[in-house]
Design a protein around this motif. Structure first.
Motif, mmCIF file in Angstrom:
data_model
loop_
_atom_site.group_PDB
_atom_site.id
_atom_site.type_symbol
_atom_site.label_atom_id
_atom_site.label_comp_id
_atom_site.label_asym_id
_atom_site.label_seq_id
_atom_site.Cartn_x
_atom_site.Cartn_y
_atom_site.Cartn_z
ATOM 1 N N GLU A 100 -1.322 -104.234 -84.766
ATOM 2 C CA GLU A 100 -2.747 -104.164 -84.446
ATOM 3 C C GLU A 100 -3.176 -102.702 -84.591
ATOM 4 O O GLU A 100 -2.994 -102.131 -85.643
ATOM 5 C CB GLU A 100 -3.045 -104.753 -83.061
ATOM 6 N N SER A 101 -3.673 -102.067 -83.520
ATOM 7 C CA SER A 101 -4.096 -100.670 -83.650
ATOM 8 C C SER A 101 -3.056 -99.703 -83.083
ATOM 9 O O SER A 101 -3.292 -98.500 -83.037
ATOM 10 C CB SER A 101 -5.433 -100.465 -82.931
ATOM 11 N N LEU A 102 -1.911 -100.216 -82.655
ATOM 12 C CA LEU A 102 -0.879 -99.375 -82.064
ATOM 13 C C LEU A 102 0.076 -98.838 -83.134
ATOM 14 O O LEU A 102 0.576 -99.593 -83.955
ATOM 15 C CB LEU A 102 -0.082 -100.166 -81.032
ATOM 16 N N LEU A 103 0.334 -97.531 -83.077
ATOM 17 C CA LEU A 103 1.286 -96.886 -83.976
ATOM 18 C C LEU A 103 2.482 -96.414 -83.160
ATOM 19 O O LEU A 103 2.329 -95.970 -82.018
ATOM 20 C CB LEU A 103 0.653 -95.670 -84.651
ATOM 21 N N LEU A 104 3.665 -96.514 -83.756
ATOM 22 C CA LEU A 104 4.879 -96.085 -83.082
ATOM 23 C C LEU A 104 5.861 -95.583 -84.134
ATOM 24 O O LEU A 104 5.996 -96.180 -85.198
ATOM 25 C CB LEU A 104 5.491 -97.272 -82.317
ATOM 26 N N GLY A 105 6.537 -94.489 -83.831
ATOM 27 C CA GLY A 105 7.575 -93.966 -84.713
ATOM 28 C C GLY A 105 8.935 -94.444 -84.232
ATOM 29 O O GLY A 105 9.290 -94.224 -83.078
ATOM 30 N N LEU A 106 9.669 -95.109 -85.098
ATOM 31 C CA LEU A 106 10.998 -95.621 -84.762
ATOM 32 C C LEU A 106 12.051 -94.776 -85.472
ATOM 33 O O LEU A 106 12.070 -94.719 -86.700
ATOM 34 C CB LEU A 106 11.137 -97.080 -85.192
ATOM 35 N N ILE A 107 12.911 -94.127 -84.695
ATOM 36 C CA ILE A 107 13.959 -93.295 -85.281
ATOM 37 C C ILE A 107 15.207 -94.145 -85.472
ATOM 38 O O ILE A 107 15.642 -94.843 -84.555
ATOM 39 C CB ILE A 107 14.248 -92.072 -84.401
ATOM 40 N N VAL A 108 15.739 -94.096 -86.695
ATOM 41 C CA VAL A 108 16.928 -94.857 -87.053
ATOM 42 C C VAL A 108 17.945 -93.908 -87.679
ATOM 43 O O VAL A 108 17.621 -92.778 -88.030
ATOM 44 C CB VAL A 108 16.581 -96.018 -88.023
ATOM 45 N N GLN A 109 19.164 -94.381 -87.842
ATOM 46 C CA GLN A 109 20.202 -93.503 -88.397
ATOM 47 C C GLN A 109 19.951 -93.179 -89.860
ATOM 48 O O GLN A 109 20.044 -92.026 -90.272
ATOM 49 C CB GLN A 109 21.575 -94.150 -88.250
ATOM 50 N N GLU A 110 19.640 -94.205 -90.661
ATOM 51 C CA GLU A 110 19.469 -93.987 -92.098
ATOM 52 C C GLU A 110 18.542 -95.038 -92.680
ATOM 53 O O GLU A 110 18.660 -96.217 -92.359
ATOM 54 C CB GLU A 110 20.828 -94.070 -92.792
ATOM 55 N N ILE A 111 17.633 -94.615 -93.532
ATOM 56 C CA ILE A 111 16.744 -95.542 -94.233
ATOM 57 C C ILE A 111 17.383 -95.840 -95.579
ATOM 58 O O ILE A 111 17.693 -94.926 -96.340
ATOM 59 C CB ILE A 111 15.334 -94.950 -94.375
ATOM 60 N N LYS A 112 17.595 -97.123 -95.870
ATOM 61 C CA LYS A 112 18.332 -97.543 -97.063
ATOM 62 C C LYS A 112 17.438 -97.912 -98.240
ATOM 63 O O LYS A 112 17.905 -97.972 -99.358
ATOM 64 C CB LYS A 112 19.201 -98.758 -96.736
ATOM 65 N N GLY A 113 16.167 -98.249 -97.977
ATOM 66 C CA GLY A 113 15.281 -98.669 -99.058
ATOM 67 C C GLY A 113 14.540 -99.933 -98.686
ATOM 68 O O GLY A 113 14.311 -100.199 -97.508
ATOM 69 N N THR A 114 14.210 -100.714 -99.699
ATOM 70 C CA THR A 114 13.477 -101.954 -99.450
ATOM 71 C C THR A 114 14.256 -103.136 -100.012
ATOM 72 O O THR A 114 15.133 -102.972 -100.855
ATOM 73 C CB THR A 114 12.073 -101.915 -100.089
ATOM 74 N N ALA A 115 13.904 -104.305 -99.518
ATOM 75 C CA ALA A 115 14.539 -105.539 -99.973
ATOM 76 C C ALA A 115 13.535 -106.669 -99.824
ATOM 77 O O ALA A 115 12.556 -106.541 -99.094
ATOM 78 C CB ALA A 115 15.791 -105.829 -99.159
ATOM 79 N N LYS A 116 13.791 -107.760 -100.536
ATOM 80 C CA LYS A 116 12.950 -108.950 -100.405
ATOM 81 C C LYS A 116 13.816 -110.122 -99.983
ATOM 82 O O LYS A 116 14.932 -110.288 -100.479
ATOM 83 C CB LYS A 116 12.250 -109.268 -101.725
ATOM 84 N N PHE A 117 13.287 -110.900 -99.048
ATOM 85 C CA PHE A 117 13.985 -112.084 -98.578
ATOM 86 C C PHE A 117 12.994 -113.226 -98.456
ATOM 87 O O PHE A 117 11.847 -113.022 -98.061
ATOM 88 C CB PHE A 117 14.636 -111.843 -97.210
ATOM 89 N N LEU A 118 13.445 -114.418 -98.796
ATOM 90 C CA LEU A 118 12.644 -115.621 -98.591
ATOM 91 C C LEU A 118 12.762 -116.032 -97.133
ATOM 92 O O LEU A 118 13.769 -115.767 -96.478
ATOM 93 C CB LEU A 118 13.145 -116.757 -99.492
#
Length: 165
Positions: A100-118
């Motif tokens: 909605e209008s809420l923003l939040l920063g989520l810290i993770v160990q590593e960003i791997k990229g993008t993927a698509k799933f059905l």
């Protein structure tokens, strides 16, 4: 000369290869994905750009400036009661989510990229993962070498853990 046997049914043409997700490591052992419809951006920021705030839950690292807006930043593995991030980090991998209008920063160990799933590739997380994680999940995707947690951005953003009441 258009015979019916030469027409390919529409359902056999993969016009929709699935929904988009950002893929990342929560910690050494745990991979996860988050729907792109809630993902605003994935960035790397220096640790100094997050200002800690007193009297906050342990998983809230503080505030940071993102595109001229001040947003809360959360150690996502710690919030989910997983092995949390190394305190000696020099930079954070941050996924900015919007619900909605809420923003939040989520810290993770590593960003791997993008993927698509059905949608039918996502199965129930019950019995696959720790029960404490289930409220924050839409499901999980079981692949040959790993189980990907499908995180629920709404459940994370609206979590009572993030409230300092």
């Amino acid at each position: 000369m258009n015979s019916a046997k030469n027409i390919i049914p529409v359902k056999d043409i993969p016009n929709n290869l699935g929904d988009g997700y950002i893929k990342f490591q929560l910690n050494q052992q745990t991979a996860a994905i988050l729907s792109m419809k809630h993902t605003q951006e994935a960035i790397i920021v220096p640790v100094e750009s997050v200002t800690s705030m007193p009297n906050m839950p342990a998983c809230i690292l503080g505030l940071m400036n993102w595109r001229s807006r001040i947003i809360w930043v959360v150690d996502l593995p710690r919030m989910l009661n997983l092995e949390f991030l190394d305190s000696r980090l020099r930079q954070y991998n941050v996924i900015i989510v919007r619900v909605e209008s809420l923003l939040l920063g989520l810290i993770v160990q590593e960003i791997k990229g993008t993927a698509k799933f059905l949608a039918d590739e996502i199965c129930s997380p019950v019995g696959q993962v720790a029960s404490s994680l289930v409220p924050y999940l839409c499901g999980c995707v079981v692949q040959e070498q790993e189980v990907l947690l499908v995180l629920d951005a709404q459940a994370i953003v609206h979590s009572s853990i993030l409230r300092s009441d």
